[in-house]
Design an enzyme around this catalytic site. Structure first.
Site, PDB file in Angstrom:
ATOM      1  N   GLY A  11       0.795  -1.128   0.125  1.00  0.00           N
ATOM      2  CA  GLY A  11      -0.167  -0.013  -0.291  1.00  0.00           C
ATOM      3  C   GLY A  11       0.625   1.256   0.062  1.00  0.00           C
ATOM      4  CG  ASN A  13       5.909   6.058  -1.978  1.00  0.00           C
ATOM      5  OD1 ASN A  13       5.370   6.963  -1.824  1.00  0.00           O
ATOM      6  ND2 ASN A  13       7.065   5.777  -1.389  1.00  0.00           N
ATOM      7  CG  ASP A  37      -5.305   2.590   9.316  1.00  0.00           C
ATOM      8  OD1 ASP A  37      -4.027   2.651   8.776  1.00  0.00           O
ATOM      9  OD2 ASP A  37      -5.760   3.615   9.603  1.00  0.00           O
ATOM     10  CD  GLU A  38      -0.081   0.740   4.124  1.00  0.00           C
ATOM     11  OE1 GLU A  38       0.872   1.424   4.545  1.00  0.00           O
ATOM     12  OE2 GLU A  38       0.025  -0.271   3.379  1.00  0.00           O
ATOM     13  CB  THR A 138      15.662  -0.143  -9.804  1.00  0.00           C
ATOM     14  OG1 THR A 138      15.296   0.011 -10.983  1.00  0.00           O
ATOM     15  CG2 THR A 138      16.856  -0.744  -9.422  1.00  0.00           C
ATOM     16  CG  HIS A 204      22.213   2.702  -1.148  1.00  0.00           C
ATOM     17  ND1 HIS A 204      21.208   2.185  -1.681  1.00  0.00           N
ATOM     18  CD2 HIS A 204      22.474   3.996  -1.814  1.00  0.00           C
ATOM     19  CE1 HIS A 204      20.619   2.823  -2.683  1.00  0.00           C
ATOM     20  NE2 HIS A 204      21.317   3.894  -2.772  1.00  0.00           N
TER      21      HIS A 204
HETATM   22  P1  NAD Z   1       7.091   2.330   0.700  1.00  0.00           P
HETATM   23  O1  NAD Z   1       8.055   2.801   1.313  1.00  0.00           O
HETATM   24  O2  NAD Z   1       5.935   3.058   0.200  1.00  0.00           O
HETATM   25  O3  NAD Z   1       6.287   1.060   1.221  1.00  0.00           O
HETATM   26  C1  NAD Z   1       5.743   0.926   2.240  1.00  0.00           C
HETATM   27  C2  NAD Z   1       4.767  -0.032   2.221  1.00  0.00           C
HETATM   28  O4  NAD Z   1       5.462  -1.312   2.501  1.00  0.00           O
HETATM   29  C3  NAD Z   1       3.902   0.289   3.553  1.00  0.00           C
HETATM   30  O5  NAD Z   1       3.047   1.397   2.991  1.00  0.00           O
HETATM   31  C4  NAD Z   1       3.146  -1.160   3.505  1.00  0.00           C
HETATM   32  O6  NAD Z   1       2.238  -1.006   2.537  1.00  0.00           O
HETATM   33  C5  NAD Z   1       4.148  -1.973   3.135  1.00  0.00           C
HETATM   34  N1  NAD Z   1       4.865  -2.208   4.567  1.00  0.00           N
HETATM   35  C6  NAD Z   1       5.673  -1.801   5.202  1.00  0.00           C
HETATM   36  N2  NAD Z   1       6.024  -2.504   6.247  1.00  0.00           N
HETATM   37  C7  NAD Z   1       5.011  -3.547   6.418  1.00  0.00           C
HETATM   38  C8  NAD Z   1       4.899  -4.499   7.163  1.00  0.00           C
HETATM   39  N3  NAD Z   1       5.494  -4.997   8.317  1.00  0.00           N
HETATM   40  N4  NAD Z   1       3.810  -5.511   6.823  1.00  0.00           N
HETATM   41  C9  NAD Z   1       3.119  -5.402   5.779  1.00  0.00           C
HETATM   42  N5  NAD Z   1       3.445  -4.503   4.563  1.00  0.00           N
HETATM   43  C10 NAD Z   1       4.418  -3.477   5.278  1.00  0.00           C
HETATM   44  O7  NAD Z   1       7.733   1.724  -0.990  1.00  0.00           O
HETATM   45  P2  NAD Z   1       7.828   2.211  -2.241  1.00  0.00           P
HETATM   46  O8  NAD Z   1       8.450   3.343  -2.066  1.00  0.00           O
HETATM   47  O9  NAD Z   1       6.728   1.700  -2.895  1.00  0.00           O
HETATM   48  O10 NAD Z   1       9.199   1.411  -2.710  1.00  0.00           O
HETATM   49  C11 NAD Z   1       9.127  -0.339  -2.753  1.00  0.00           C
HETATM   50  C12 NAD Z   1      10.631  -0.401  -2.797  1.00  0.00           C
HETATM   51  O11 NAD Z   1      11.082   0.089  -3.817  1.00  0.00           O
HETATM   52  C13 NAD Z   1      11.523  -0.389  -1.516  1.00  0.00           C
HETATM   53  O12 NAD Z   1      12.186  -1.368  -1.424  1.00  0.00           O
HETATM   54  C14 NAD Z   1      12.271   1.012  -2.054  1.00  0.00           C
HETATM   55  O13 NAD Z   1      13.377   1.129  -1.289  1.00  0.00           O
HETATM   56  C15 NAD Z   1      12.404   0.922  -3.416  1.00  0.00           C
HETATM   57  N6  NAD Z   1      12.447   2.092  -4.206  1.00  0.00           N
HETATM   58  C16 NAD Z   1      11.636   3.066  -3.992  1.00  0.00           C
HETATM   59  C17 NAD Z   1      11.664   4.049  -4.833  1.00  0.00           C
HETATM   60  C18 NAD Z   1      10.620   5.387  -4.643  1.00  0.00           C
HETATM   61  O14 NAD Z   1      10.847   6.481  -5.582  1.00  0.00           O
HETATM   62  N7  NAD Z   1       9.578   5.323  -3.846  1.00  0.00           N
HETATM   63  C19 NAD Z   1      12.764   4.454  -5.709  1.00  0.00           C
HETATM   64  C20 NAD Z   1      13.684   3.370  -5.863  1.00  0.00           C
HETATM   65  C21 NAD Z   1      13.606   2.214  -4.981  1.00  0.00           C
END
Ligand code: NAD
Length: 393
Positions: A11, A13, A37-38, A138, A204
């Protein structure tokens, strides 16, 4: 014929981007959002806004998902395509919950896969259900939610995505994913390539090593927070080159002793130049490549606000919490299976784990008290090179 269904898991980004995107391509999009509560918030806010909106640099898409649920049993059974987009530490619990519900012959896509995704997939028995696995190197978008359940902003879209699969006939699936996601797929030979070619595991932790080495618990004013990439100095560049060299050594060892092809696993400097090309002003050294990459300009080290308005380095940053257990430690696990010494990896892991309050590496072995968190092959019963080669599909 009814609409094709796709279920997205998570739920955050990425889900906010893919939900309207897949719906705009004619899919009935379900979302399984089990976290807190997503599901409820997604449903309420998407209804209020009359759809989830993804704002791209060149236009926007707004679509309403078909069904949103916090229960896997409501949205996984019967679906042909399931896509997980979460941080890597969530993958395994999702894979476990999905397994008994997923239909035979379905496709599971994980974006991004990070290192060692195939180990839980194989050990849970997905092959017995003839489920195909696809892993993306990625996330295709740089994106941030602006209003939960309503609007996400996409700052950039990657042109290519490296994708590996465990599938009998992946070509049609690749095509389907290109259509849904809208980026070109670059096929990578195997999941081991994704693990080793994941440069996040080098960049990183490598840069964090340099920063933590220099500053540790120091407090910064907003102006004093160090630059992340532009701040790479000679000693950090040596660490980055050392990490990259150890990955190349591992690659060469595996290529020489097995039938595996690992052509996507490039030295770090080469990868940077290939990926960022014209954005890099000075290609004369690894340090210069980091310092002069325009895409990286201005990005600071990850910090949290500490006491009295000062900032301290963030121990919860994904740069260590994700890139060690689902990145560098997976490669370290492979190096141990191959009997290869990796002094630079050991130095980086040791300093960062001490700073984070974790224990992965202990006396040169992956046997510290927190090692169960890491997706190393040894945690899935793969304890020798022979085991490893046997389990690769
Ligand atoms: P995010 O940070 O938005 O993901 C968070 C989501 O993961 C939460 O909203 C929840 O739905 C789920 N989550 C977190 N903890 C949880 C738990 N304990 N149990 C179940 N669900 C849980 O992630 P994102 O931004 O969509 O990115 C996904 C991946 O891509 C990550 O590994 C991130 O590092 C990587 N990434 C993101 C971006 C970006 O621009 N957003 C860019 C490059 C890489």
């Amino acid at each position: 014929m009814g609409m094709m269904e796709i279920t997205l898991c998570g739920g955050g980004n990425g889900i906010h981007v893919l939900a309207p995107l897949a719906a705009s391509r004619g899919y009935a999009v379900n979302i399984w959002a089990p976290y807190r509560d997503e599901a409820e918030r997604l449903q309420k806010n998407a209804e209020k806004a009359r759809g989830m909106q993804a704002v791209f640099p060149d236009g926007s898409i707004k679509q309403m998902p078909h069904q949103i649920s916090c229960k896997a049993a409501e949205v996984i059974p019967g679906v042909d395509l399931v896509v997980i987009i979460t941080p890597a530490f969530v993958h395994e619990s999702m894979l476990q919950e999905i397994y008994p519900l997923l239909k035979e012959g379905a496709t599971l896509v994980v974006i991004p896969s990070r290192g060692g995704l195939e180990y839980p997939f194989l050990s849970l028995g997905y092959l017995k259900k003839r489920v195909d696995l696809m892993g993306f190197q990625t996330l295709p978008w740089a994106c941030r939610i602006e209003e939960y359940g309503h609007r996400v902003r996409v700052f950039g879209v990657k042109e290519f995505q490296a994708v590996a699969s465990i599938a009998e006939d992946p070509l049609e699936l690749y095509q389907k994913l290109e259509e849904i996601i809208g980026v070109k797929i670059q096929v990578v030979e195997n999941f081991l390539s994704l693990t080793l070619a994941n440069v996040g595991q080098l960049i990183h932790p490598g840069i964090m090593f340099g920063i933590v080495h220099q500053y540790r618990e120091r407090e910064f004013t907003a102006e004093e927070i160090p630059f992340f990439y532009q701040g790479v100095g000679d000693s950090t560049a040596r660490i980055l080159a050392g990490l990259s060299g150890e990955i190349q050594m591992l690659k060469d060892f595996l290529v020489a002793r097995t039938q595996l092809r690992l052509s996507h696993v490039l030295p770090l400097k080469e990868w940077m130049i290939q990926s960022y090309g014209e954005s890099i002003g000075d290609k004369s050294s690894l340090k210069a490549v980091f310092n002069s990459n325009r895409v990286y300009q201005g990005l600071k080290a990850p910090v949290v606000e500490g006491e009295r308005g000062y900032y301290v380095l963030d121990k919860n940053t994904r740069y260590v919490q994700e890139d060690l257990p689902f990145g560098l430690l997976v490669s370290k696990g492979l190096a141990l299976l191959c009997g290869l010494d990796t002094p630079v990896m050991d130095e980086v892991i040791t300093l960062l784990q001490n700073w984070m309050g974790k224990e992965y590496l202990l006396q040169g072995e992956l046997q510290g008290r927190d090692i169960r968190e890491a997706r190393i092959p040894q945690n899935y019963g793969i304890t020798s090179l022979a085991d490893f080669l046997e389990c690769i599909p």
